[in-house]
Design an enzyme around this catalytic site. Structure first.
Site: not given
Ligand code: GLV
Length: 323
Positions: A156-158, A179, A238-240, A269, A287-288
């Site tokens: 996606g964007r990130i 996907r 860096i997702a979830r 977390e 989570h920063i």
């Molecule tokens: C951070 O985890 C967000 O989803 O913005």
């Protein structure tokens, strides 16, 4: 005219709070305590709007108990804390904060990947503990980032912003799985090539996870997938939390199935798997990824703008569901 009642469930920036006070009758969590579900329900009585973060879960129980609620504005791009189908069924609009955090989050993903590859945290701890007495040729040798293969799961964007950093800044060979395949112009802009998930796992020197969390992707990186990766590879999330099976990752890091990891998100977390803390080949952050002052301010502002637009014009800027 009476103002709509808004619960701001966590601490936000003063300038955004001042603005919201102009438009809403605000109850504010100035102490930034994390509400239990019961407390959240209590605070939400009589409120038609709530500003949440990923920590507050809006599910069926909350929706049934808070029938006056009309909109939940999340200060996050991810919204796995929302039960969106129940929200739609209850006529509650959900909004998020896309775009404003894309580049900042990609910067951080890249930093975490580089820190894991080049053993930055591990070597800093060594130095701080006073173990550094002499320079050695093979001290903390890590993996190169430049000219290596960058794998991205979730484009996606990130994901695209991470790909551009790798391709254009570090001369990396970028592959991705998603996907759906990106359009040719988007692939060209990212200099990225679509591959199967298995190819991604097998070929990546540095694998970065940037996909949204859903039940379907729960533990989609577990023992089997880690076993397909190169022994020299790094994994960055860096997702979830929940996308990676953290217990399987601990085992893989401990036994050298992969070389290192960079994790900004975790299962359960902030109570992360304690075994992660004992490993030296993992870089851990709380989570920063979106946390630059500018971006976190922009996220809070966008969540506020969504609330204001909804009550002023009947339309939010970043709706997640259609009512
Ligand atoms: C951070 O985890 C967000 O989803 O913005």
């Amino acid at each position: 005219m009476t103002k709509p009642k808004l619960l701001i469930s966590r601490k936000i920036y003063d300038q955004v709070l001042t603005q919201l006070n102009d438009h809403f009758d605000v109850e504010y969590n100035a102490g930034d305590v994390v509400y239990s579900k019961e407390e959240l329900i209590k605070k939400l009585q009589g409120k038609s709007a709530v500003m949440t973060t990923g920590t507050e879960r809006i599910d069926k129980t909350v929706l049934v108990a808070c029938p006056e609620l009309k909109i939940c504005a999340n200060i996050a791009v991810g919204y796995n804390n929302f039960d969106v189908s129940s929200m739609t069924a209850h006529g509650v609009l959900a909004t998020n904060t896309p775009d404003v955090l894309t580049e900042t989050t990609a910067d951080f993903g890249f930093a975490l990947m580089m820190a894991a590859a080049r053993r930055i945290s591990e070597s800093e701890h060594y130095l701080r503990k006073g173990f550094w007495t002499k320079w050695s040729l093979d001290m903390f040798t890590g993996a190169d980032v430049h000219s290596s293969t960058l794998g991205i799961l979730g484009m996606g964007r990130i994901g695209q912003a991470v790909a551009k950093r790798g391709a254009h800044g570090f001369g990396m060979n970028v592959i991705y799985h998603n996907r759906s395949k990106l359009s040719d112009p988007l692939e060209q802009a990212c200099k990225a090539r679509y591959v199967s998930k298995e190819e991604l796992l097998r070929q990546s020197d540095h694998l970065v996870l940037v996909l949204p969390y859903t039940q379907e992707v729960h533990h989609c990186i577990a023992e089997k997938e880690l076993g397909m990766m190169k022994r020299t590879a790094t994994l960055t999330n860096i997702a979830r939390g929940g996308i990676v099976d953290d217990a399987a990752l601990v085992k893989a890091l401990r036994s050298g199935v992969i070389a290192a990891a960079g994790l900004d998100v975790f299962e359960n977390e902030p109570q992360l798997n304690p075994d992660l803390l004992g490993l030296s080949n993992v870089v851990l952050t709380p989570h920063i990824a979106s946390s630059s002052t500018k971006t976190r301010t922009a996220m809070a502002q966008l969540a506020a703008d969504n609330l204001i637009a909804f009550f002023k014009h009947g339309k939010a800027l970043n709706p997640i569901n259609q009512l």
